[in-house]
Design an enzyme around this catalytic site. Structure first.
Site, short mmCIF file in Angstrom:
data_model
loop_
_atom_site.label_atom_id
_atom_site.label_comp_id
_atom_site.label_asym_id
_atom_site.label_seq_id
_atom_site.Cartn_x
_atom_site.Cartn_y
_atom_site.Cartn_z
N ALA A 61 0.70 6.91 0.93
CA ALA A 61 -0.54 6.51 0.24
C ALA A 61 -1.37 5.53 1.05
CB ALA A 61 -0.20 5.89 -1.11
N VAL A 119 14.13 -2.98 -14.69
CA VAL A 119 14.94 -2.57 -13.54
C VAL A 119 14.24 -1.39 -12.89
CG1 VAL A 119 17.21 -1.86 -12.77
CG2 VAL A 119 16.98 -3.20 -14.87
N TYR A 151 9.86 -15.56 -6.27
CA TYR A 151 8.82 -14.55 -6.52
C TYR A 151 7.40 -15.14 -6.45
CZ TYR A 151 6.83 -10.16 -7.89
OH TYR A 151 6.10 -9.00 -7.86
N LEU A 165 1.94 1.00 -6.42
CA LEU A 165 2.78 1.17 -5.23
C LEU A 165 3.70 -0.03 -5.06
CD1 LEU A 165 0.16 2.39 -2.58
CD2 LEU A 165 1.78 3.79 -3.87
N ALA A 166 4.93 0.23 -4.66
CA ALA A 166 5.84 -0.85 -4.25
C ALA A 166 6.54 -0.32 -3.01
CB ALA A 166 6.85 -1.16 -5.34
N TYR A 172 3.58 -9.16 -11.23
CA TYR A 172 4.61 -9.87 -11.97
C TYR A 172 4.44 -11.35 -11.72
CZ TYR A 172 9.16 -11.28 -13.75
OH TYR A 172 10.16 -11.88 -14.47
P1 NAD Z 1 9.16 1.58 -8.02
O1 NAD Z 1 9.98 1.31 -6.81
O2 NAD Z 1 9.85 2.08 -9.24
O3 NAD Z 1 7.98 2.62 -7.67
C1 NAD Z 1 7.21 2.52 -6.52
C2 NAD Z 1 6.36 3.75 -6.34
O4 NAD Z 1 5.61 3.61 -5.13
C3 NAD Z 1 7.15 5.06 -6.19
O5 NAD Z 1 6.46 6.09 -6.87
C4 NAD Z 1 7.11 5.33 -4.70
O6 NAD Z 1 7.24 6.69 -4.32
C5 NAD Z 1 5.73 4.81 -4.39
N1 NAD Z 1 5.53 4.49 -2.97
C6 NAD Z 1 6.17 3.57 -2.21
N2 NAD Z 1 5.68 3.59 -0.94
C7 NAD Z 1 4.72 4.55 -0.91
C8 NAD Z 1 3.87 5.05 0.09
N3 NAD Z 1 3.85 4.56 1.33
N4 NAD Z 1 3.03 6.07 -0.24
C9 NAD Z 1 3.02 6.60 -1.50
N5 NAD Z 1 3.79 6.14 -2.49
C10 NAD Z 1 4.63 5.13 -2.21
O7 NAD Z 1 8.37 0.22 -8.32
P2 NAD Z 1 7.93 -0.56 -9.65
O8 NAD Z 1 8.93 -1.62 -9.92
O9 NAD Z 1 7.54 0.38 -10.72
O10 NAD Z 1 6.65 -1.33 -9.10
C11 NAD Z 1 5.33 -0.84 -9.26
C12 NAD Z 1 4.38 -2.02 -9.38
O11 NAD Z 1 4.69 -2.74 -10.58
C13 NAD Z 1 4.49 -3.04 -8.22
O12 NAD Z 1 3.22 -3.52 -7.91
C14 NAD Z 1 5.34 -4.14 -8.83
O13 NAD Z 1 5.12 -5.38 -8.22
C15 NAD Z 1 4.83 -4.11 -10.25
N6 NAD Z 1 5.73 -4.78 -11.23
C16 NAD Z 1 7.05 -4.47 -11.27
C17 NAD Z 1 7.88 -5.15 -12.16
C18 NAD Z 1 9.37 -4.85 -12.23
O14 NAD Z 1 10.09 -5.62 -12.88
N7 NAD Z 1 9.83 -3.75 -11.64
C19 NAD Z 1 7.35 -6.11 -13.02
C20 NAD Z 1 5.98 -6.36 -13.00
C21 NAD Z 1 5.18 -5.69 -12.08
#
Ligand code: NAD
Length: 396
Positions: A113, A275, A236, A140-141, A226
């Site tokens: 992406a 998680v 964090y 994205l993460a 977050y």
């Molecule tokens: P995750 O690891 O479950 O999902 C990440 C997504 O990004 C996947 O679909 C993956 O395929 C995609 N991805 C990664 N690198 C990529 C690339 N180069 N090109 C295309 N796609 C790519 O992550 P998550 O925990 O759902 O995190 C998503 C967002 O939510 C982040 O910004 C994170 O900081 C935020 N967030 C997460 C939490 C938590 O507790 N997990 C809490 C609050 C906010």
């Protein structure tokens, strides 16, 4: 083959095709059992990071809660005859299959992406299939990003800033609570993390979509962040990731201005700890999450990923809803996690939690089950002793 979980540290190197499909189906069923969302504002939805965690739930809520056409982007590994795909690959297939059965458009572009090539493919697909987009979810993460302009490769680090951090954590597999000493990030590591997890790429995406004239009047975009509790701030919010997330706040304002001619809006949404593949990799967070889940479950306020995102869409993104914003203009959905009654209890347990009393004070079992489910394991009704074809979901 018979697929079993193979856990290496904070990742699982196998994924179960039928289990991943069941995990997606579980979320779809939950959404279908909830009140429908208005279609307005959710006709054509683009989800960047659509294959897991919050992005997957966002796509499911948009598609099955509001009947949206969804275009997703993710970076997943396809299967071979002898190796399973990554979980997200099966999740995408499961979502597409279920959407097709209900006559819903759902297409996924699997690729980087951060690259211009994927952006161009997305724009071309919007032009051909959808015309315009009215909601872009940026979820994205990633641990790494190649800058499309300079070609430089930036790697993110999950580190404190300034000084060495001595802090409590848990080894999720062993269930051992211990203290870790985390070295602070260098200047370079801190700025690289901002390049990967900050707002620059979100801005590039919106610039490209604007230039291509594929955004509808009133378009909205939301990126996830977050903040969490003071207990995790040193690793964090006050660490490298917090620096990157502050840049997301900057980008949100810049993007909102660019969307003014379309009467559009850009917001950062602050979500709760869940998680996910990304969050399991952050030291300290699994211990905090285990305590948090126990307290929230006991107080009856715990939300799964899908429930949380449904609340985001229903109360904060739906057309005409009254938004609850903080002083920085962010959507706050972490109100239940940060409620005094929850935080006080977690803070009391934090200094006294040990390996011996973790199962009583915390919900490590719940954390572990959520972790396994990400990879399609631990789901009810799935026969994990049955032969599966890694090339297929088993539901097609
Ligand atoms: P995750 O690891 O479950 O999902 C990440 C997504 O990004 C996947 O679909 C993956 O395929 C995609 N991805 C990664 N690198 C990529 C690339 N180069 N090109 C295309 N796609 C790519 O992550 P998550 O925990 O759902 O995190 C998503 C967002 O939510 C982040 O910004 C994170 O900081 C935020 N967030 C997460 C939490 C938590 O507790 N997990 C809490 C609050 C906010």
């Amino acid at each position: 083959m018979i697929v079993k979980p193979r856990i290496r540290g904070f990742i699982c190197t196998t994924a179960h095709p039928t289990g991943c499909a069941a995990h997606v189906a579980e979320q779809i069923d939950w959404v279908k059992g909830s009140p429908d969302l208005a279609k307005e504002g959710f006709k054509n939805v683009l989800v960047l990071g659509c294959s897991g965690g919050y992005g997957l739930s966002s796509r499911i809520v948009a598609a099955f809660g509001a009947g949206a056409n969804t275009l997703g982007v993710s970076f997943e590994k396809a299967p071979s005859e002898t190796k399973t795909a990554s979980a997200g690959w099966y999740n995408n297939k499961a979502l597409e299959t279920e959407a097709a059965q209900q006559g819903l458009y759902a297409k996924t572009i699997d690729g980087d992406a951060f690259s211009d090539a994927v952006r161009e493919e997305v724009i071309e697909t919007i032009r051909q299939d959808l015309g315009e987009i009215d909601l872009i979810v940026y979820s994205l993460a990633s641990p790494v990003r190649t800058n499309p302009v300079t070609g430089e490769v930036h790697r993110s680090s999950i580190k404190p800033l300034g000084e060495v951090l001595d802090i409590k954590t848990v080894h999720v597999e062993k269930g051992e609570v211990s203290n870790v000493s985390l070295e602070p990030a260098t200047q370079q590591e801190a700025s690289d993390t901002v390049k990967v997890m900050g707002g620059e790429d979100w801005e590039i995406w919106i610039d490209a979509l604007l230039e291509a004239e594929v955004l509808s009047p009133g378009v909205k975009t939301v990126a996830y962040t977050y903040i969490g509790s003071e207990l995790t701030w040193p690793i964090y919010w006050e660490g490298t990731l917090g620096l990157a997330k502050a840049d997301l706040d900057r980008a949100s304002q810049a993007i909102a201005e660019k969307l003014t001619p379309l009467e559009g809006d850009a917001r950062v949404a602050v979500l709760k700890a869940i998680v996910s593949q990304a969050s399991a990799a952050i030291p300290v967070v699994p211990l905090y999450a285990a305590l948090l889940f126990r307290v929230m479950k006991d107080q009856g306020t715990h939300e799964q990923c899908i429930e949380h995102i449904h609340r985001l869409f229903a109360t904060q993104l739906e057309a005409g809803c009254e938004m609850r914003l903080d002083e920085s203009g962010r959507i706050r959905l972490d109100d239940l996690e940060l409620a005094d009654a929850v935080q006080q209890e977690v803070k009391e347990r934090w200094p006294v939690v040990t390996t011996e009393n973790l199962s009583e004070l915390g919900d490590l079992a719940g954390f572990r089950l959520d972790f396994l489910k990400i990879f399609g394991f631990g789901l009810e009704g799935v026969d994990y002793d049955a032969e599966v074809d890694p090339m297929r979901l088993g539901t097609e």
